[in-house]
Structures are given as C-alpha cells and as structure tokens.
Motif scaffolding. Structure first.
Motif, PDB file in Angstrom:
ATOM      1  N   GLU B 112      40.888  36.941  39.348  1.00  0.00           N
ATOM      2  CA  GLU B 112      42.151  36.949  38.550  1.00  0.00           C
ATOM      3  C   GLU B 112      43.127  38.237  38.302  1.00  0.00           C
ATOM      4  O   GLU B 112      44.470  38.433  38.263  1.00  0.00           O
ATOM      5  N   TYR B 113      42.219  38.912  38.009  1.00  0.00           N
ATOM      6  CA  TYR B 113      42.381  40.320  37.317  1.00  0.00           C
ATOM      7  C   TYR B 113      43.353  40.807  38.165  1.00  0.00           C
ATOM      8  O   TYR B 113      44.252  41.777  38.400  1.00  0.00           O
ATOM      9  N   VAL B 114      42.324  41.150  39.423  1.00  0.00           N
ATOM     10  CA  VAL B 114      42.473  41.611  40.460  1.00  0.00           C
ATOM     11  C   VAL B 114      43.925  41.250  41.403  1.00  0.00           C
ATOM     12  O   VAL B 114      44.540  42.089  41.777  1.00  0.00           O
ATOM     13  N   LYS B 115      44.172  39.836  41.302  1.00  0.00           N
ATOM     14  CA  LYS B 115      45.385  39.392  41.075  1.00  0.00           C
ATOM     15  C   LYS B 115      46.659  39.977  40.734  1.00  0.00           C
ATOM     16  O   LYS B 115      47.467  40.592  40.864  1.00  0.00           O
ATOM     17  N   ARG B 116      46.409  39.981  39.251  1.00  0.00           N
ATOM     18  CA  ARG B 116      47.799  40.246  38.827  1.00  0.00           C
ATOM     19  C   ARG B 116      47.920  41.968  38.934  1.00  0.00           C
ATOM     20  O   ARG B 116      49.174  42.202  39.693  1.00  0.00           O
ATOM     21  N   LEU B 117      46.601  42.362  38.860  1.00  0.00           N
ATOM     22  CA  LEU B 117      47.090  43.800  39.070  1.00  0.00           C
ATOM     23  C   LEU B 117      47.460  44.723  40.728  1.00  0.00           C
ATOM     24  O   LEU B 117      48.533  45.303  40.999  1.00  0.00           O
ATOM     25  N   ILE B 118      47.359  43.379  41.262  1.00  0.00           N
ATOM     26  CA  ILE B 118      47.714  43.617  43.052  1.00  0.00           C
ATOM     27  C   ILE B 118      49.032  43.630  43.069  1.00  0.00           C
ATOM     28  O   ILE B 118      50.198  44.293  43.329  1.00  0.00           O
ATOM     29  N   ASP B 119      49.590  42.082  42.223  1.00  0.00           N
ATOM     30  CA  ASP B 119      51.188  41.617  42.006  1.00  0.00           C
ATOM     31  C   ASP B 119      52.155  43.087  41.628  1.00  0.00           C
ATOM     32  O   ASP B 119      53.022  42.911  41.676  1.00  0.00           O
ATOM     33  N   GLN B 120      50.798  43.665  40.192  1.00  0.00           N
ATOM     34  CA  GLN B 120      52.101  44.786  39.427  1.00  0.00           C
ATOM     35  C   GLN B 120      51.907  45.773  41.544  1.00  0.00           C
ATOM     36  O   GLN B 120      53.171  46.804  40.697  1.00  0.00           O
ATOM     37  N   ARG B 121      51.771  45.784  42.421  1.00  0.00           N
ATOM     38  CA  ARG B 121      51.782  47.094  43.429  1.00  0.00           C
ATOM     39  C   ARG B 121      50.995  48.203  42.497  1.00  0.00           C
ATOM     40  O   ARG B 121      52.105  49.408  42.499  1.00  0.00           O
ATOM     41  N   VAL B 122      50.330  48.238  41.908  1.00  0.00           N
ATOM     42  CA  VAL B 122      48.670  49.754  41.213  1.00  0.00           C
ATOM     43  C   VAL B 122      49.247  50.248  42.494  1.00  0.00           C
ATOM     44  O   VAL B 122      49.163  49.576  44.076  1.00  0.00           O
ATOM     45  N   ARG B 123      49.184  51.458  42.476  1.00  0.00           N
ATOM     46  CA  ARG B 123      48.938  52.360  43.799  1.00  0.00           C
ATOM     47  C   ARG B 123      47.991  52.282  44.130  1.00  0.00           C
ATOM     48  O   ARG B 123      47.428  52.685  45.160  1.00  0.00           O
ATOM     49  N   ALA B 124      47.045  51.603  42.831  1.00  0.00           N
ATOM     50  CA  ALA B 124      45.463  51.956  43.483  1.00  0.00           C
ATOM     51  C   ALA B 124      44.465  50.635  42.780  1.00  0.00           C
ATOM     52  O   ALA B 124      45.125  50.756  41.653  1.00  0.00           O
ATOM     53  N   LEU B 125      43.489  50.526  42.902  1.00  0.00           N
ATOM     54  CA  LEU B 125      42.329  49.325  42.346  1.00  0.00           C
ATOM     55  C   LEU B 125      40.932  50.696  42.157  1.00  0.00           C
ATOM     56  O   LEU B 125      40.227  50.629  42.912  1.00  0.00           O
ATOM     57  N   VAL B 126      41.370  50.426  40.953  1.00  0.00           N
ATOM     58  CA  VAL B 126      39.383  51.364  40.603  1.00  0.00           C
ATOM     59  C   VAL B 126      38.362  49.793  40.046  1.00  0.00           C
ATOM     60  O   VAL B 126      39.076  49.629  39.193  1.00  0.00           O
ATOM     61  N   LEU B 127      37.976  49.405  40.828  1.00  0.00           N
ATOM     62  CA  LEU B 127      36.724  48.600  40.588  1.00  0.00           C
ATOM     63  C   LEU B 127      35.327  49.026  40.078  1.00  0.00           C
ATOM     64  O   LEU B 127      34.442  49.586  41.059  1.00  0.00           O
ATOM     65  N   ALA B 128      35.858  49.681  38.158  1.00  0.00           N
ATOM     66  CA  ALA B 128      34.033  49.746  38.425  1.00  0.00           C
ATOM     67  C   ALA B 128      32.881  49.005  38.147  1.00  0.00           C
ATOM     68  O   ALA B 128      31.804  49.299  38.156  1.00  0.00           O
ATOM     69  N   GLY B 129      33.029  47.753  37.599  1.00  0.00           N
ATOM     70  CA  GLY B 129      31.669  46.612  37.008  1.00  0.00           C
ATOM     71  C   GLY B 129      31.346  46.607  38.873  1.00  0.00           C
ATOM     72  O   GLY B 129      31.863  46.300  39.724  1.00  0.00           O
ATOM     73  N   SER B 130      30.116  46.249  38.503  1.00  0.00           N
ATOM     74  CA  SER B 130      28.820  45.595  40.090  1.00  0.00           C
ATOM     75  C   SER B 130      29.568  44.590  40.054  1.00  0.00           C
ATOM     76  O   SER B 130      30.244  43.545  39.290  1.00  0.00           O
TER      77      SER B 130
END
Lengths: 341, 341
Positions: B112-130
């Motif tokens: 859900e969050y990843v979608k939200r962030l992508i929708d926000q057009r973030v420049r980059a996505l750092v997925l820190a958790g396992s």
DNA sequence: CTGAAAGCGCTTACAG
DNA sequence: CTGAAAGCGCTTACAG
C-alpha cells in the motif's frame, strides 16, 4: 490494468461514460450525492483501469496535500525515533504520509526545512525538537509559521517557545525538579550536572527544574558543577569524565537526557567507578535502554510514543482554539541511584 | 516580501520584465545560457519578492518530484532509526526530502505504501526492511516497482529477494555463520536460537548462516532448539524464557537481532541467571545499545548508518546497470559470550 | 537567446 | 444532479 501511470481521470470518465467533473466528484467526494448507478459505474471503471489520482495535480488544484511534515533533531536518537513512531502511526490512520527531516540541532537547517515543508503544502507541521534560544531565528520561524497557519496549515510544537499553534508540553521543569528533590531526599548533597547546549530551551528547562529541586533544600550549584556537552552518548561520556576528574567528585551525576546518562554510565564502568556505590546517576526521558542499563537507570519517564501520537492528533485539529496538552514526567527511581555512602 | 505563498513565477517574471518562460529557465536551469543581465534581474526579483516555486506545479509539469520514499519496518527500532539517519543525511545533501513510512512487517501495508509513494512520483524508493516470503506479495511488488522504474524511478533494496533495482546486501548468512563458528570454538555445544518470524527473508538468512556455522562442527539444531517470536525486545524476553525453561537449557543463546538479545539479557538478569557464566548470549546488528549492555553484547556488527547512506547513494544512480554493494557483518566478541563452564 | 502557447492532471465555481 | 470550462503554477517543445 497495464501501466497505471497512464490512467488519468479523463480515462476513467471516458470509460464510465461520464464527464470528467462527475468522475472527479464521485471519486473524491463521498458526500456527493449523484445517481447511485453512475457512482458505481465510475468506481468500477476506476478499479478496472487501476486508476490512481495524481496527488500533485490534486495538490495544485486544492492548494493542499496529503502529507505532514515532521521535524526532529536527530532520528538516530531513540528519543526522537519513538516520538516519530507515534506521529507516524496516527498519520497512517489518517491516510497521511510523513515527511521527516532532521535538523541536527542547527537552527538554520530547521528554518530551511520548515520552508521546504511549507512549500510542499504539508497539511500539518509537527515540530518535535526543542526550540532554540535565538531571537532572530525565532522571528524568522514565526513569520513562516504564521503565514503557513493563515493559509490553512496546522502547526504543533513539542517544545515551549513558539507562540503559535498547538502545544504538547512535556513538563521538563517539574519532572527534573521532582527528580532532584528525590536525589536530595536520598541523602545526596553534592551534584554534578551533565547538560546539553544551553541554546536549547529544553536543556534550560531541565536545568532550571533541577536547580529548583535542589534549592528547596538549600543546595546551590556552583559554576563548575555543571558541564555543557553534546546532547548524545558521547557528550555523556565526556561530561562524566570532566565531573569525575574534579578534586571533589560529586556524589550524584544528573544528566539532562537518558542518552547522556547512558554514556556516563559507560564511562564510569570503563573507569572502574561503581554505580550507585561511588556515584549515583540519573537521566531524563525514559528510553527503553534505560531499563536495560546496568544498573537500571533512574530517570524521568516520558511516554514518548504517546507524545508523538498526541502531537499528530492535535495537528488534525483546527488551529483555533489553540490546545495545550501537558505531559507529566514521572521520576522513576531505579538502581543507578542510591543513598551515598 | 509579504505572503510569499502569493508570489508566483508570473509575478517574478512581471517584476523582472521578462516572459514567464525565461523566468522559469533562469530560475531552474543553471546550465541555461541567457544574457547575464537578464539572469541577474530575474534572480534579484525572485529574491526581492521572496519567490518559492510550488513543488507540486513543478512535479505536475515534469512528472517527477524532489522527494524520496523510505520504507522501513519500524522506526522505533534503533536498527532502522540508524539506517534512516544515513538515508536522511545523504538525501539532505542532495536537497531531497524523505517520505518515511513504517510497515510494521505487514506485507499488505508495505505494498500500500509503496503504491502511495510511487503515486507521489518520489524520485527514488529505498526499501530498507527485509523482504517477505510471500509469492503473491512479491509479484504485486514487482509489478509496481517495474512500472515505477520504467517511468524513471530508482529503487534500492536493503534485502535480497527483489530481483529489481540496486541492492545493499548485508551479509546476514556469512556474518551469522562466522559468529556461530566462533561460539563453537569457544567451546559451546548446546544452542538455543531466538528467531523472528520465518516469513522474513532476513530471519531465514541469519538462521541459515547460523546452521552452517554449527554444521561445520557437526552440530545440528533440533526442532525445539529454535523458537520463533516477535522481532523485538519482548520477543527476546519470551524467547529466552521458553528456551531456558527446557529440561536441558542451552549453553549459548543466539538471537537473530540485537533487540532480541537485549530482551533475552533482561530476562536472564531478572531471573538470576548469570551471563556468561551460566549461559552465553549473542545478537546481530551492532546497535549502540549492545555496547552499553552489561555484560556487553557479543554480536555481528553492521555499519547501519553507512548502510543507509550507501542505499541513498545508490538511489541517486541510474537504474541500469544495477549495482550491488556487499556489506560485511563482523562478529565482535564481548563479555556476553564466554567458554561454557 | 527569448516568448507565446500548450500541456501536466486534477478540482470547482458557474450554468443548465 | 451533471457538464463545459477555467484555473491551480509550473515546464517545455515550437517558433521566431
């Protein structure tokens, strides 16, 4: 359901056979009436096409976003990490995204970030770090925050010193007063204080409370009873070293923050000074690490996560009337403090 | 310099006597030529009027923002707090804002969050958790991330299991293997393992490394030598309790994370079981708290802040070619582990 | 090098 | 209740 990023409101409208205006209303305004059949059609189309509104277009049109700004001094510090956890969970509940920034206790950085966040049209601004003693900076912040608030933004501070917005007031003075009081009643007469930078209001308050608690019993700190260091574990280390190296080391070491007390504990251990037999140690904050410290740390416990939740809750309220939520700090006596020998 | 929020590019252009297009170029494209005189005029006007570009308008026009998304499992955990600190400092250096979200180890929330962030057009996505062991979830994530990357987004994971984007690979297997190896060489023969949820790949890896290390010496864990609990201090507490309550308590308690080991230490202390005399204890991660624990915690040290910095650094690079940065985990033997009696 | 104009994807008065 | 149209504040081909 191909590349959703190509799906615009327009596409949904076309697919559902309605105007783009109607689609917009059906999709974003639940209180909007409209024919039930139409609404269903629009929702179905949106789902089928995998439509996701572009938040920037929305923000541009409405002049407000779905994010909140969170300003802390340093996430790496558990104090702020816990508080942030509280802010984030309430924000999630409200469907808000959190923009987090760290000032590292630099007023210039704080101002810069606040501007950035305001420019982002964040819905609310949670200022979690202590305010500074810096008139020019205060004025600049006020100007920003005032304009922000007037444009509909919500601001809440977890520090006194900002005459604007809501306030979550941690009782730094009272908490530290009661702790100092307790130390004297334990029998202590000589104190060493490990303080952080005096430009932080929070540090001043805790120091003031400490002095009040001692004064009640006629004890007055001398100039070199207080050492000002970095608000960190390392600061605690060096502070303990300085104070314990005096000709007359104090019987009770009081730090203005748990991290510092933990650092002090570490220095004492490395130097073979036993706590609480040779010296008592206290902190402020109530970090989980304080409970696991050996000896367990006497401190003033503050429900940090709840502070964060409360702050975010307040951020959701209209700016007027202004609310102040007082949070007590409860002295918790543990093994790190005992009667002096 | 009144209410800046009313100052638009248009105003600056008018004030400087140039077209809005020119103003835009002068203000946002340093490499743009243009007459020096004009440029100065525009900059002066912008400064005088207190102009600040509306990031949403910009994002809408360019289809990209000036934020990055940071997904962690739980900020309240120092592991992620430190890592986040690293991400945030590099982001700051680049003038990027960080959108931080916590999944609390829930795949649905992560997606859900990843979608939200992508929708926000973030420049980059750092997925820190396992990453999770969840095929359906993986597929959904892949779809999102792939589309995101194709649209110009940059993704970096601090976990294996995502066949996309850059990778900061913490050597969970090797680190744990070497630690287990060291424990056996210390003389230990009976082990109790405090593990987190098996759906986390990181937990699996550390467990695998642990098994490898033991196997090298012919030691094999039996079913009830491993207890699976919550990846938290509380999990560590209950894990220690379960394992130490067996008819034959193990001589060495190995937790897959420092927080858990710290919890175990706490339980042992409360129950009068001395470490390392009666049982050795180890962790993984290298939190500052591990050094302050008493006895100091034997663990696998990972430079968490640097991991965060590295991740953010990678996020700045183009998606192709894909980079993998390996981060070693160094076993550090401290007082919590010793030869069994 | 500079400007007029279209376009980014929404929302929301304003009519009907 | 619904739709056509203007507008939010930028950027960027496209001409000149």
């Amino acid at each position: 359901m191909a590349d959703h990023s190509l799906v615009r409101l327009q596409d949904v409208a076309a697919h559902a056979g309605v105007s783009i205006a109607t689609a917009s209303r059906m999709l974003s305004d639940p209180s909007y009436g409209g024919r039930a059949a139409l609404r269903e059609r629009v929702l179905a189309s949106a789902a089928e096409l995998g439509y996701r509104a572009n938040p920037h277009a929305r923000a541009l049109a409405t002049a407000s976003s779905t994010s909140v700004g969170l300003v802390v001094h340093d996430v790496r510090d558990s104090y702020f990490a816990l508080l942030s956890g509280g802010v984030i969970s309430v924000a999630e509940r409200e469907g808000l995204l959190v923009n987090m920034v760290c000032t590292y206790r630099d007023p210039a950085r704080e101002l810069e970030y606040v501007k950035r966040l305001i420019d982002q049209r964040v819905r609310a601004l949670v200022l979690a770090g202590s305010a500074f003693r810096d008139t020019a900076h205060d004025a600049a912040m006020r100007t920003e925050l005032l304009a922000y608030q007037e444009s509909g933004g919500s601001v809440v501070s977890v520090t006194r010193g900002r005459d604007i917005g809501h306030l979550v007031q941690i009782d730094n003075i009272g908490g530290m007063r009661r702790l100092a009081d307790a130390m004297v009643e334990l029998g202590h007469t000589s104190f060493g204080v490990i303080a952080g930078p005096l430009r932080l209001l929070t540090v001043r308050d805790r120091l003031q409370g400490l002095r009040q608690g001692l004064k009640k019993h006629g004890i007055v700190l001398r100039r070199d009873d207080v050492v000002y260091t970095d608000l960190s574990r390392e600061g605690g280390l060096s502070g303990a070293q300085t104070l314990m190296s005096r000709r007359n080391p104090p019987g009770c070491l009081m730090a203005v923050a748990d991290v510092m007390a933990l650092g002090a504990l570490s220095w004492l251990r490395s130097n073979g000074i036993s706590v609480p037999e040779e010296v008592s140690v206290t902190g402020f904050g109530g970090l989980p690490a304080a409970v696991d410290a050996v000896p367990r740390l006497t401190t003033v416990e503050v429900p940090l996560e709840r502070v964060g939740e409360t702050a975010m809750d307040l951020a959701l309220r209209p700016p007027s009337p202004r609310h102040t939520v007082e949070v007590e700090g409860a002295p918790v006596l543990r093994e790190s403090a005992a009667a002096p020998r």
